[in-house]
Design an enzyme around this catalytic site. Structure first.
Site, short mmCIF file in Angstrom:
data_model
loop_
_atom_site.label_atom_id
_atom_site.label_comp_id
_atom_site.label_asym_id
_atom_site.label_seq_id
_atom_site.Cartn_x
_atom_site.Cartn_y
_atom_site.Cartn_z
N GLY A 96 0.73 -1.12 -0.01
CA GLY A 96 -0.13 -0.05 -0.03
C GLY A 96 0.81 1.28 -0.05
O GLY A 96 0.59 2.22 -0.75
N ARG A 124 -7.88 -2.39 -1.65
CA ARG A 124 -7.60 -1.52 -0.64
C ARG A 124 -7.93 0.04 -1.24
O ARG A 124 -7.91 0.14 -2.40
CB ARG A 124 -6.21 -1.29 -0.26
CG ARG A 124 -5.93 -2.85 0.59
CD ARG A 124 -4.72 -2.74 0.97
NE ARG A 124 -4.40 -1.73 2.24
CZ ARG A 124 -3.26 -1.49 2.91
NH1 ARG A 124 -2.22 -2.20 2.41
NH2 ARG A 124 -3.12 -0.75 3.74
N SER A 169 -3.21 9.79 8.38
CA SER A 169 -2.59 8.80 7.36
C SER A 169 -1.23 9.41 6.87
O SER A 169 -1.30 10.26 6.20
CB SER A 169 -3.59 8.35 6.26
OG SER A 169 -2.70 7.89 5.23
N GLN A 171 0.30 7.81 4.80
CA GLN A 171 0.52 7.74 3.31
C GLN A 171 -0.23 8.60 2.45
O GLN A 171 0.38 9.25 1.43
CB GLN A 171 -0.26 6.41 3.19
CG GLN A 171 0.69 5.24 3.54
CD GLN A 171 0.08 3.78 3.33
OE1 GLN A 171 -1.08 3.52 2.79
NE2 GLN A 171 0.87 2.64 3.52
N ASP A 317 0.53 0.18 13.02
CA ASP A 317 0.77 -1.44 12.56
C ASP A 317 1.11 -2.43 13.94
O ASP A 317 1.35 -3.60 13.41
CB ASP A 317 2.13 -1.17 11.84
CG ASP A 317 1.90 -0.46 10.34
OD1 ASP A 317 0.59 -0.29 10.08
OD2 ASP A 317 2.58 0.19 9.95
N LYS A 344 -6.36 -2.14 6.16
CA LYS A 344 -4.91 -2.58 6.10
C LYS A 344 -4.77 -3.81 5.37
O LYS A 344 -5.76 -4.25 4.50
CB LYS A 344 -4.36 -2.89 7.52
CG LYS A 344 -4.30 -1.53 8.41
CD LYS A 344 -3.52 -0.58 7.79
CE LYS A 344 -3.09 0.60 8.68
NZ LYS A 344 -2.61 1.80 7.97
N ARG A 348 -8.02 -5.97 10.04
CA ARG A 348 -7.04 -6.47 11.27
C ARG A 348 -8.11 -6.77 12.67
O ARG A 348 -7.41 -7.25 13.50
CB ARG A 348 -5.77 -5.67 11.35
CG ARG A 348 -4.68 -5.95 10.35
CD ARG A 348 -3.62 -5.18 10.71
NE ARG A 348 -2.50 -5.58 9.64
CZ ARG A 348 -1.55 -4.86 9.18
NH1 ARG A 348 -1.11 -3.53 9.99
NH2 ARG A 348 -0.51 -5.36 8.53
N ARG A 389 1.69 -9.22 9.44
CA ARG A 389 1.83 -8.78 10.81
C ARG A 389 0.77 -9.73 11.71
O ARG A 389 1.13 -9.93 12.90
CB ARG A 389 1.29 -7.46 11.05
CG ARG A 389 2.29 -6.49 10.24
CD ARG A 389 2.14 -5.05 10.87
NE ARG A 389 2.91 -4.20 10.03
CZ ARG A 389 4.35 -4.15 9.85
NH1 ARG A 389 5.16 -4.69 10.48
NH2 ARG A 389 4.68 -3.12 8.89
C1 S3P Z 1 2.97 3.98 6.24
C2 S3P Z 1 1.97 4.43 6.83
C3 S3P Z 1 0.88 3.77 7.50
C4 S3P Z 1 1.12 2.19 7.92
C5 S3P Z 1 2.00 1.52 6.64
C6 S3P Z 1 3.11 2.26 6.27
C7 S3P Z 1 3.97 4.80 5.58
O1 S3P Z 1 -0.25 3.68 6.86
O2 S3P Z 1 0.05 1.50 8.11
O3 S3P Z 1 2.27 0.37 7.10
O4 S3P Z 1 5.10 4.19 5.37
O5 S3P Z 1 3.67 6.07 5.31
P1 S3P Z 1 -1.66 4.81 6.89
O6 S3P Z 1 -0.65 6.04 6.72
O7 S3P Z 1 -2.57 4.42 5.77
O8 S3P Z 1 -2.14 4.65 8.18
#
Ligand code: S3P
Length: 436
Positions: A96, A124, A169, A171, A317, A344, A348, A389
């Site tokens: 993701g 997702r 988030s 991400q 996580d 996720k 989870r 995980r």
């Molecule tokens: C991550 C952000 C998290 C995390 C993922 C890695 C990243 O996701 O769960 O394993 O590297 O920016 P979210 O930002 O969607 O919560």
């Protein structure tokens, strides 16, 4: 190939371990190293499938990358405008982070790109990035339900926006900041709660001007990045399995070395301490803009708690293995405010509740969390649903089980922690891997 773990009950964790490199930092080291000017050297890179998917995507776009060899990668950066159109869709596997961060970067390129992934990734949600990116002028097609594959149309003119994220988030934040590198004017992203800030730190490390003011990070397009040297610390999200394992198994005394303890990632330490765990953070240092430390854990009786909601994004996580800690604690543990866990690599909340129940623990899923009564972990069969995980969390549960635990669908442990079984075995867990 299907991979199963069989874990004999009991055991304790002793000695020292250095777990795999940080996944989030490894992804970003490839992305920024590829787009910087000059040669970037990375050490401690996580050679897991997710980060290799990012690395291969940049190779497919013409970036010369040597390695990885023993965690070392050399990137011959092409500059922000030096990528070439890939000849095929980019396949990002289970990752993701690759998909969402690349969505932002690809939105600013001159060429079209298609990005796809495995059966988990293609379910997702991507609208969380495609909607604000469209506001910036990006043209991105998704499936009707907003999932991958993503088709990103190149040659658009992006403009900066001010965006208030609806969910915490990293991400989404990172995707928009990376698109902002290519946008006219200023891009500002405000988060509802602190999330990991590796993108902001690393952009600054590569010399890209970025301003932070409370919950808001801003940058302007049109700048450049200069090559850097990156030492990736061990991943606290991988360390978490060993922290919980040592906390719950009597007689344990384990040192986990050189772990990244960025304040946006240490929810697992805060939560375990509140549950009564004996955790010491020692030898604190700073490496390349990220704080690191050794973490010593000795077993101690844990108690159930109501997990503070402000810790949720800081431990997002780590909940699969924190649920195992809760199952071993005295009394009730309540998690709320964690609906993100449902989207996720698996759901989870549901998958962990099913597995805990199969082992004889009273675990009640709620829409945004779980209520767990500490108890006696039996043994039996659990299905990880292809979620790395979940597989590693139930491996730790065996330390307190009465009979063996068999875990199905464990191949994706290789996405984030390729040497998990070897390290776990060396530290005192009687885990055997079967492949058929
Ligand atoms: C991550 C952000 C998290 C995390 C993922 C890695 C990243 O996701 O769960 O394993 O590297 O920016 P979210 O930002 O969607 O919560």
């Amino acid at each position: 190939m299907s991979v199963r773990f069989r874990v004999a009950p009991g055991g304790k964790l002793t000695g020292r371990v250095r777990v795999a490199g940080d996944k989030s930092i490894s992804h970003r080291s490839i992305m920024l190293g590829a787009l910087a000017e000059g040669v970037t050297e990375v050490s401690g890179f996580l050679e897991g499938e997710d980060c290799l998917a990012t690395l291969n995507a940049f190779r497919a776009m013409g970036v010369r990358i040597e390695g990885p060899r023993d965690g070392r990668v050399t990137l011959h950066g092409v500059g922000l405008h030096g990528l070439r159109a890939p000849s095929e869709p980019l396949y990002l596997g289970n990752s993701g982070t690759s998909m969402r961060l690349l969505a932002g970067l690809m939105a600013g390129q001159a060429f079209d790109v298609v990005m796809t992934g495995d059966s988990s990734l293609t379910q997702r949600p991507m609208k969380r990035v495609t909607v604000p990116l469209a506001e910036m002028g990006a043209v991105i097609e998704t499936s009707p339900s907003g999932t991958p594959p993503l088709t990103i149309r190149g040659g658009q003119t992006l403009r900066g926006i001010e965006y208030q994220m609806p969910m915490a988030s990293a991400q989404v934040k990172s995707s928009l900041l990376l698109a902002g590198l290519y946008a006219a004017g200023r891009t500002c992203v405000t988060e509802p709660a602190p999330t990991r800030d590796h993108t902001e730190r690393m952009l600054q490390g590569f010399g890209y001007p970025l301003q932070r003011d409370g919950a808001t990070a801003c940058l302007s397009g049109g700048g450049r990045m200069t090559a850097n040297t990156i030492d990736v610390p061990a991943d606290i999200s991988s360390a978490a399995f060993f922290l919980v394992g040592a906390a719950i198994s009597e007689g344990s005394d384990l040192l986990v070395e050189h772990v990244g303890i960025n304040p946006t990632r240490i929810g697992v330490i805060n939560i375990l301490k509140e549950m009564g765990a004996d955790i010491e953070v020692i030898n604190e240092a700073e490496v390349g803009g990220e704080p690191v430390a050794d973490i010593r854990v000795r077993s101690r009786r844990l108690r159930g708690i109501r997990i503070p909601e402000d810790q949720v994004p800081l431990a997002i996580d780590e909940f699969p293995v924190l649920f195992i800690a809760a199952a071993c604690a005295e009394g009730e543990t309540v998690l709320s405010g964690a609906e993100e866990l449902r989207v996720k690599e698996s759901d989870r909340i549901q998958v962990m509740a099913d597995g805990l129940q199969a082992l004889g623990i009273a675990a009640r899923p709620t829409p945004d969390g779980m209520i767990i009564q500490g108890g006696v972990i039996g043994g039996g069969e659990v299905d990880s649903h292809g979620d790395h995980r979940i597989a590693m969390a139930f491996t730790m549960a065996a330390l307190r089980a009465q009979t063996p635990i068999n875990i199905d669908d464990c191949a994706n442990v290789a996405t984030s922690f390729p040497n998990f079984v070897g390290l776990a075995h060396g530290a005192g867990i009687r885990v055997t891997q079967f492949e058929d």
